[in-house]
Design a protein around this motif. Sequence first.
Motif, PDB file in Angstrom:
ATOM      1  N   UNK A  16       0.839  -1.207   0.000  1.00 43.07           N
ATOM      2  CA  UNK A  16       0.000   0.000   0.000  1.00 43.07           C
ATOM      3  C   UNK A  16       0.879   1.263   0.000  1.00 43.07           C
ATOM      4  N   UNK A  18       2.204   4.624  -0.845  1.00 45.06           N
ATOM      5  CA  UNK A  18       1.672   5.847  -1.467  1.00 45.06           C
ATOM      6  C   UNK A  18       2.612   6.406  -2.536  1.00 45.06           C
ATOM      7  N   UNK A  21       2.345   4.454  -5.724  1.00 46.77           N
ATOM      8  CA  UNK A  21       1.098   4.771  -6.413  1.00 46.77           C
ATOM      9  C   UNK A  21       1.162   6.193  -6.996  1.00 46.77           C
ATOM     10  N   UNK A  22       1.853   7.086  -6.279  1.00 44.39           N
ATOM     11  CA  UNK A  22       2.053   8.448  -6.786  1.00 44.39           C
ATOM     12  C   UNK A  22       2.757   8.439  -8.139  1.00 44.39           C
ATOM     13  N   UNK A  25       0.334   7.471 -10.712  1.00 46.12           N
ATOM     14  CA  UNK A  25      -0.554   8.616 -11.018  1.00 46.12           C
ATOM     15  C   UNK A  25       0.166   9.570 -11.976  1.00 46.12           C
ATOM     16  N   UNK A  26       1.436   9.869 -11.629  1.00 50.62           N
ATOM     17  CA  UNK A  26       2.216  10.819 -12.445  1.00 50.62           C
ATOM     18  C   UNK A  26       2.291  10.339 -13.901  1.00 50.62           C
ATOM     19  N   UNK A  29      -1.774  10.264 -15.330  1.00 54.13           N
ATOM     20  CA  UNK A  29      -2.778  11.297 -15.082  1.00 54.13           C
ATOM     21  C   UNK A  29      -3.178  12.039 -16.354  1.00 54.13           C
ATOM     22  N   UNK A  51      -9.526  12.473 -10.232  1.00 54.41           N
ATOM     23  CA  UNK A  51      -9.080  12.216  -8.849  1.00 54.41           C
ATOM     24  C   UNK A  51      -9.822  11.020  -8.259  1.00 54.41           C
ATOM     25  N   UNK A  52     -11.143  11.007  -8.457  1.00 52.44           N
ATOM     26  CA  UNK A  52     -11.953   9.883  -7.945  1.00 52.44           C
ATOM     27  C   UNK A  52     -11.509   8.563  -8.574  1.00 52.44           C
ATOM     28  N   UNK A  54      -8.467   7.709  -9.556  1.00 51.73           N
ATOM     29  CA  UNK A  54      -7.232   7.206  -8.942  1.00 51.73           C
ATOM     30  C   UNK A  54      -7.475   6.713  -7.503  1.00 51.73           C
ATOM     31  N   UNK A  55      -8.353   7.417  -6.786  1.00 50.29           N
ATOM     32  CA  UNK A  55      -8.679   6.966  -5.419  1.00 50.29           C
ATOM     33  C   UNK A  55      -9.317   5.571  -5.488  1.00 50.29           C
ATOM     34  N   UNK A  58      -6.794   2.930  -6.311  1.00 43.63           N
ATOM     35  CA  UNK A  58      -5.963   2.580  -5.148  1.00 43.63           C
ATOM     36  C   UNK A  58      -6.724   1.627  -4.225  1.00 43.63           C
ATOM     37  N   UNK A  59      -8.025   1.932  -4.039  1.00 42.63           N
ATOM     38  CA  UNK A  59      -8.836   1.100  -3.129  1.00 42.63           C
ATOM     39  C   UNK A  59      -8.998  -0.325  -3.641  1.00 42.63           C
TER      40      UNK A  59
END
Lengths: 179, 113
Positions: A16, A18, A21-22, A25-26, A29, A51-52, A54-55, A58-59
């Motif tokens: 997990x 961050x 995962x960042x 995203x980079x 995105x 944004x939603x 990527x959230x 992640x979940x």
Amino acid sequence: MAATDAELTALVIATRNDAAFGELIRRHQALVRAMLQRMCRNHALADDLAQDTFIRAFEKIGSFKGTGTFKSWLCSIAYTEFLKSARKRKSTERVLEKFKTGVDDVEAPRDMGNVVDLDRALATLKEDERAAVVMCYSCGMSHSEAAEALKMPLGTVKSHVNRGRAKLQAFFAEAEVTV
Amino acid sequence: MTMDDAFDQRLKAAFADAQAPLEAPSEADIFTDKVVKRLSSPNRKRVLILGGAGSTGSAVAGTQLEGVFSSMPVPADGLLSNVAFLMSPEAMAAFALALAAGMVAVILPRRIV
């Protein structure tokens, strides 16, 4: 050497992390935001949905099996978020009207000639056609990847893409004649 | 796959042009920071709902526990002979509520994978 998407995904699933995962995203995105901007025709809403997306990714990253690319998996989540948002928007006529006029009233002054033309051209397509065209041309998905993401039969996606492409070609041809 | 003719190339270029501003490093960093911040801070609405549920559960459990302790018999022949008071309906309800409140407070706020 930079880690691949598969390596980063495995790290996120295991720890997990961050930061890992960042990095994902980079990398993705721009693709997700561009896809949602073309579908929503509203930049602020598209960024919120991105944004939603990527959230949500992640979940539920544990459900990514690695059978397709991470990019395709993300785009299918983004499309689901877009559909959820579209359903909410359709619940009130007033809000819907606001979005219908969004391209002319909001996008035109952005001084991005080609982007505005593209958005206007895409606005002439039906929703399913637009989604199929954006998946194939903006996200670079194959027809079968797009069919999986859109949860439509492969034949339907192919005809949506062909019909959408023909409409766009007609739109640009007409625009050139007018100029 | 798409047809890959001249119009396809033009269309792909138009989509790429539209995406180009979003690929700027500063733009990517700003967006990434926003999402990572949201990942590390739990949803406020979720916290409020779970906190409210936990508080309600604790309040109910507290009122039940009061009844249990007020009716506690004084042990005469050792503690084990009076252990039956733990099986009273009030006691069982109190333990069940306390357990539920504990689950809400400890387990649910964790991120479910």
